[in-house]
Design an enzyme around this catalytic site. Sequence first.
Site, short mmCIF file in Angstrom:
data_model
loop_
_atom_site.label_atom_id
_atom_site.label_comp_id
_atom_site.label_asym_id
_atom_site.label_seq_id
_atom_site.Cartn_x
_atom_site.Cartn_y
_atom_site.Cartn_z
N GLU A 1 31.52 40.60 47.35
CA GLU A 1 32.83 40.04 46.96
C GLU A 1 33.85 40.11 48.09
O GLU A 1 35.05 39.97 47.84
CB GLU A 1 33.37 40.76 45.73
CG GLU A 1 32.58 40.55 44.45
CD GLU A 1 32.60 39.13 43.92
OE1 GLU A 1 33.14 38.24 44.59
OE2 GLU A 1 32.05 38.93 42.83
N HIS B 1 37.89 46.33 42.43
CA HIS B 1 37.25 45.35 41.53
C HIS B 1 36.29 46.10 40.62
O HIS B 1 35.39 46.81 41.11
CB HIS B 1 36.51 44.30 42.35
CG HIS B 1 35.56 43.47 41.55
ND1 HIS B 1 35.95 42.78 40.41
CD2 HIS B 1 34.23 43.22 41.68
CE1 HIS B 1 34.90 42.16 39.91
NE2 HIS B 1 33.85 42.41 40.65
N HIS C 1 34.09 46.24 36.57
CA HIS C 1 33.55 45.53 35.41
C HIS C 1 33.83 46.36 34.17
O HIS C 1 32.98 46.50 33.30
CB HIS C 1 32.04 45.33 35.55
CG HIS C 1 31.64 44.40 36.67
ND1 HIS C 1 30.31 44.16 36.97
CD2 HIS C 1 32.36 43.66 37.53
CE1 HIS C 1 30.24 43.31 37.99
NE2 HIS C 1 31.47 42.99 38.36
N TYR D 1 54.35 49.04 27.48
CA TYR D 1 55.25 48.77 28.61
C TYR D 1 54.61 49.01 29.98
O TYR D 1 55.10 48.53 31.00
CB TYR D 1 56.55 49.55 28.48
CG TYR D 1 56.44 51.04 28.75
CD1 TYR D 1 56.48 51.53 30.05
CD2 TYR D 1 56.31 51.95 27.70
CE1 TYR D 1 56.38 52.89 30.30
CE2 TYR D 1 56.22 53.32 27.95
CZ TYR D 1 56.26 53.78 29.25
OH TYR D 1 56.15 55.11 29.50
N HIS E 1 33.24 38.13 33.92
CA HIS E 1 32.91 38.92 35.11
C HIS E 1 33.58 40.31 35.10
O HIS E 1 32.89 41.31 34.97
CB HIS E 1 33.30 38.10 36.36
CG HIS E 1 32.93 38.75 37.64
ND1 HIS E 1 32.90 38.08 38.84
CD2 HIS E 1 32.60 40.03 37.94
CE1 HIS E 1 32.54 38.91 39.80
NE2 HIS E 1 32.36 40.10 39.27
N TYR F 1 63.30 53.70 40.01
CA TYR F 1 62.94 55.11 40.05
C TYR F 1 61.57 55.40 40.66
O TYR F 1 61.28 56.54 40.95
CB TYR F 1 62.99 55.71 38.63
CG TYR F 1 64.35 55.64 38.04
CD1 TYR F 1 65.33 56.56 38.39
CD2 TYR F 1 64.68 54.64 37.14
CE1 TYR F 1 66.60 56.48 37.88
CE2 TYR F 1 65.95 54.56 36.60
CZ TYR F 1 66.90 55.48 36.97
OH TYR F 1 68.16 55.41 36.45
ZN LIG Z 1 31.89 41.97 40.14
#
Ligand SMILES: [Zn+2]
Length: 212
Positions: free
Chosen positions: A74, A93, A95, A114, A155, A208
């Site tokens: 990737e 990244h 999964h 929030y 993905h 802050y």
């Molecule tokens: Zn992946």
Amino acid sequence: MADVRKLVCQVAQRMANAALALGTAGNVSARLDDKTIAITPTGVPYDRLCEDDIVVVDIHTRRVVSGHLKPSSETPMHTEVYARRSDIHGIVHTHSLYATAFAVAGQSIEAVHYVIATMGDHIPVVPYFTYGTEALAQAAAEALQTVKVALLANHGVLALGKDLEEAYYHAEAVEYLAQLQYLAKGLGGPQVLTPSQIAEVMEKFQGYGQRG
Ligand SMILES: [Zn+2]
């Protein structure tokens, strides 16, 4: 540079230990400077990964600058984001299960808590493209121009940060939001925060530097 490679290795192991990615899935990178990043290699189990295995890649040419292993499949998704956003210094990244379930269902994660404000005002879902492709890299970078987390359809998750610690926090936080939204649905549905409520929290975070 050795420190950054060590941190990339440690965060990748933390990601695997927290079950945010199965096996050798997922990947982690950090910016070294304007031109290069340090990224996890492809196909190495995280429990065997050490800092010497981390690969240095040129952001613009995407060529390996140093390292004895092949960089993550990737890599284009990481370099494309770094090329477009000078404020981003770390990317994770994963999964992770619940966030990926939403990505599989093609549903976005809403402002159910929030804490979403640390990532942006919404979490986009990037359309499906085969992993490792230029099409995925372009679509993900396009969706992440103003926010720091996106779901990748069918993905997983792409989480960015002003540093690698923040990127990792966002990868965990989006999984937490996905679990909350899923659980709240079983209780009759989440009450989603309004854009002005989120804007107020974003302002507080900026003022802050704390997440409350
Ligand atoms: Zn992946």
